[in-house]
Design a protein around this motif. Structure first.
Motif, short mmCIF file in Angstrom:
data_model
loop_
_atom_site.label_atom_id
_atom_site.label_comp_id
_atom_site.label_asym_id
_atom_site.label_seq_id
_atom_site.Cartn_x
_atom_site.Cartn_y
_atom_site.Cartn_z
N ILE A 22 0.88 -1.17 0.00
CA ILE A 22 0.00 0.00 0.00
C ILE A 22 0.92 1.21 0.00
O ILE A 22 1.64 1.46 0.96
CB ILE A 22 -0.95 -0.03 1.21
CG1 ILE A 22 -1.85 -1.26 1.10
CG2 ILE A 22 -1.76 1.26 1.28
CD1 ILE A 22 -2.77 -1.47 2.27
N THR A 23 0.87 1.94 -1.10
CA THR A 23 1.79 3.04 -1.34
C THR A 23 1.13 4.38 -1.06
O THR A 23 -0.07 4.46 -0.78
CB THR A 23 2.25 3.01 -2.81
OG1 THR A 23 1.11 3.23 -3.64
CG2 THR A 23 2.91 1.68 -3.16
N MET A 51 -10.42 3.13 6.30
CA MET A 51 -9.75 3.93 5.26
C MET A 51 -8.62 4.74 5.88
O MET A 51 -7.54 4.86 5.28
CB MET A 51 -10.75 4.82 4.54
CG MET A 51 -11.69 4.03 3.64
SD MET A 51 -12.77 5.02 2.60
CE MET A 51 -13.67 5.99 3.78
N ALA A 52 -8.81 5.28 7.07
CA ALA A 52 -7.74 6.03 7.74
C ALA A 52 -6.57 5.11 8.05
O ALA A 52 -5.40 5.50 7.89
CB ALA A 52 -8.28 6.67 9.02
N TRP A 53 -6.86 3.89 8.50
CA TRP A 53 -5.80 2.91 8.77
C TRP A 53 -5.02 2.61 7.49
O TRP A 53 -3.79 2.55 7.52
CB TRP A 53 -6.41 1.63 9.35
CG TRP A 53 -5.39 0.59 9.67
CD1 TRP A 53 -4.69 0.45 10.83
CD2 TRP A 53 -4.96 -0.47 8.81
NE1 TRP A 53 -3.84 -0.63 10.75
CE2 TRP A 53 -3.99 -1.21 9.50
CE3 TRP A 53 -5.28 -0.87 7.51
CZ2 TRP A 53 -3.35 -2.31 8.96
CZ3 TRP A 53 -4.65 -1.97 6.96
CH2 TRP A 53 -3.68 -2.67 7.69
N LEU A 54 -5.72 2.44 6.36
CA LEU A 54 -5.06 2.16 5.09
C LEU A 54 -4.08 3.27 4.70
O LEU A 54 -3.02 3.00 4.14
CB LEU A 54 -6.09 1.99 3.96
CG LEU A 54 -6.90 0.70 3.97
CD1 LEU A 54 -8.09 0.82 3.03
CD2 LEU A 54 -6.02 -0.47 3.59
N LYS A 55 -4.45 4.49 5.00
CA LYS A 55 -3.67 5.64 4.54
C LYS A 55 -2.80 6.27 5.63
O LYS A 55 -2.34 7.40 5.48
CB LYS A 55 -4.63 6.70 3.97
CG LYS A 55 -5.37 6.21 2.74
CD LYS A 55 -6.29 7.28 2.21
CE LYS A 55 -7.01 6.80 0.96
NZ LYS A 55 -7.72 7.88 0.29
N LYS A 58 2.03 3.97 7.38
CA LYS A 58 2.87 2.87 7.88
C LYS A 58 2.97 1.79 6.81
O LYS A 58 2.01 1.53 6.09
CB LYS A 58 2.27 2.29 9.16
CG LYS A 58 2.29 3.27 10.30
CD LYS A 58 1.64 2.70 11.53
CE LYS A 58 1.62 3.76 12.63
NZ LYS A 58 0.75 3.38 13.74
N PRO A 59 4.14 1.15 6.68
CA PRO A 59 4.31 0.11 5.66
C PRO A 59 3.35 -1.05 5.88
O PRO A 59 3.21 -1.54 7.01
CB PRO A 59 5.75 -0.36 5.84
CG PRO A 59 6.42 0.70 6.65
CD PRO A 59 5.36 1.37 7.45
N LYS A 60 2.65 -1.43 4.82
CA LYS A 60 1.74 -2.58 4.89
C LYS A 60 1.46 -3.07 3.48
O LYS A 60 1.69 -2.36 2.52
CB LYS A 60 0.45 -2.22 5.62
CG LYS A 60 -0.34 -1.07 5.01
CD LYS A 60 -1.57 -0.71 5.80
CE LYS A 60 -1.32 0.05 7.04
NZ LYS A 60 -1.23 1.48 6.98
N THR A 61 0.95 -4.28 3.41
CA THR A 61 0.56 -4.86 2.13
C THR A 61 -0.95 -5.04 2.09
O THR A 61 -1.63 -4.89 3.12
CB THR A 61 1.22 -6.24 1.92
OG1 THR A 61 0.69 -7.13 2.92
CG2 THR A 61 2.74 -6.17 1.99
#
Length: 77
Positions: A22-23, A51-55, A58-61
């Motif tokens: 997730i870039t 959506m806030a967590w996604l953005k 922090k590095p995540k896939t």
């Protein structure tokens, strides 16, 4: 200070897999929604906290995102 590579992932049309990072250019597109529906089932929906967590930067896939969405569903029961 070195410059990082440009973020060129196309969230609208590129193939999304669980390993997709997730870039900074992440968007909640129909392509992303199809991925989550396939991974999480028909009950999947975006909500503001997820959506806030996604953005959050922090590095995540996408696999991390699927696991987080499922964790939140279990927690809300």
């Amino acid at each position: 200070m070195s410059k990082s590579a440009p973020d060129t992932f196309d969230w609208h049309s590129s193939r999304i897999t669980p390993a997709t990072p997730i870039t900074g250019s992440y968007r909640n597109t129909q392509n992303v929604r199809r991925f989550f529906l396939a991974q999480c089932g028909a009950a999947f929906k975006f909500d503001r906290p997820f959506m806030a967590w996604l953005k959050d930067g922090k590095p995540k896939t996408m696999a991390d995102a699927v696991a987080e969405w499922k964790r939140r569903q279990d927690f809300s029961k």
